[in-house]
Design a protein around this motif. Structure first.
Motif, PDB file in Angstrom:
ATOM      1  N   TYR A 112       5.540  -4.152  -0.933  1.00  0.00           N
ATOM      2  CA  TYR A 112       4.690  -3.548  -1.961  1.00  0.00           C
ATOM      3  C   TYR A 112       3.450  -2.991  -1.287  1.00  0.00           C
ATOM      4  N   LYS A 113       3.236  -1.702  -1.440  1.00  0.00           N
ATOM      5  CA  LYS A 113       2.083  -1.052  -0.803  1.00  0.00           C
ATOM      6  C   LYS A 113       0.863  -1.038  -1.704  1.00  0.00           C
ATOM      7  N   SER A 114       1.083  -1.006  -3.011  1.00  0.00           N
ATOM      8  CA  SER A 114      -0.028  -0.845  -3.943  1.00  0.00           C
ATOM      9  C   SER A 114       0.195  -1.721  -5.179  1.00  0.00           C
ATOM     10  N   ILE A 115      -0.711  -2.662  -5.391  1.00  0.00           N
ATOM     11  CA  ILE A 115      -0.587  -3.642  -6.467  1.00  0.00           C
ATOM     12  C   ILE A 115      -1.690  -3.405  -7.491  1.00  0.00           C
ATOM     13  N   TYR A 164       0.005 -11.817  -2.324  1.00  0.00           N
ATOM     14  CA  TYR A 164       0.913 -10.712  -2.025  1.00  0.00           C
ATOM     15  C   TYR A 164       0.235  -9.703  -1.099  1.00  0.00           C
ATOM     16  N   SER A 165      -1.036  -9.430  -1.336  1.00  0.00           N
ATOM     17  CA  SER A 165      -1.774  -8.484  -0.510  1.00  0.00           C
ATOM     18  C   SER A 165      -1.802  -8.942   0.939  1.00  0.00           C
ATOM     19  N   PHE A 217       1.973  -8.743   2.364  1.00  0.00           N
ATOM     20  CA  PHE A 217       2.558  -7.417   2.518  1.00  0.00           C
ATOM     21  C   PHE A 217       1.563  -6.361   2.990  1.00  0.00           C
ATOM     22  N   ASN A 218       0.315  -6.780   3.245  1.00  0.00           N
ATOM     23  CA  ASN A 218      -0.747  -5.845   3.622  1.00  0.00           C
ATOM     24  C   ASN A 218      -0.890  -4.740   2.564  1.00  0.00           C
ATOM     25  N   SER A 219      -0.907  -5.163   1.315  1.00  0.00           N
ATOM     26  CA  SER A 219      -0.951  -4.244   0.176  1.00  0.00           C
ATOM     27  C   SER A 219      -2.381  -3.935  -0.243  1.00  0.00           C
ATOM     28  N   LYS A 220      -2.548  -2.754  -0.795  1.00  0.00           N
ATOM     29  CA  LYS A 220      -3.796  -2.367  -1.434  1.00  0.00           C
ATOM     30  C   LYS A 220      -3.779  -2.948  -2.855  1.00  0.00           C
ATOM     31  N   VAL A 221      -4.907  -3.514  -3.298  1.00  0.00           N
ATOM     32  CA  VAL A 221      -4.984  -4.095  -4.634  1.00  0.00           C
ATOM     33  C   VAL A 221      -6.002  -3.323  -5.464  1.00  0.00           C
ATOM     34  N   ASP A 240       3.224   0.241  -7.114  1.00  0.00           N
ATOM     35  CA  ASP A 240       4.623  -0.184  -7.090  1.00  0.00           C
ATOM     36  C   ASP A 240       4.828  -1.618  -7.556  1.00  0.00           C
TER      37      ASP A 240
END
Length: 139
Positions: free
Chosen positions: A2-5, A25-26, A29-33, A102
């Motif tokens: 997931y890239k964008s949460i 999760y961030s 997965f190194n996601s943007k929140v 996503d």
């Protein structure tokens, strides 16, 4: 994965728990929140609400995202914050679509029992109508 949460916040305990999961999760997965709070501008009667009420709703939404940003920052995650005015169900889904989100991580229920009884749960509407994955969190 997931890239964008997106985490919609309403000030409830369930929403804070959703932010906790988004932080995990961030990091995984190194996601943007992104944190979104929606100042509900719906009128429940035939008369529009006084402008002072809209201003109060806007200020509350701003405070909610500020607290959420500080909370995430204390846990090592930088977030972007957004405040929208409108119907929370629609605003959450439109935001997710327009920003390329996503994953939506949302609390099971929020702060407004009247909305859940009369209008239907925001969470249920997002789950039913979202075109992205939705993770529902129970506090």
């Amino acid at each position: 994965m997931y890239k964008s949460i997106l985490v919609p916040l309403d000030g409830s305990q369930n929403a804070t728990k959703a932010l906790d999961i988004a932080i995990l999760y961030s990091k995984a997965f190194n996601s943007k929140v992104s944190i979104l709070s929606v100042a509900n501008n719906m009128s429940y009667g035939y008369e529009p609400m006084p402008a002072i009420l809209y201003e109060s709703f806007d200020n509350r939404a701003k405070k909610i995202v500020e607290v959420g940003k500080e909370y995430a920052s204390e846990r090592g995650v930088n977030v972007e914050t957004f405040v929208k005015r409108g119907n929370p169900k629609q605003a959450i889904m439109e935001f997710a679509h327009n920003k390329g989100i996503d994953l939506i991580i949302i609390g099971k229920s929020g702060t407004n029992a009247f909305d859940r009884l009369v209008i239907g749960s925001t969470t249920a509407a997002v789950v039913r109508n979202s075109d992205v994955h939705v993770l529902v969190v129970n506090a």
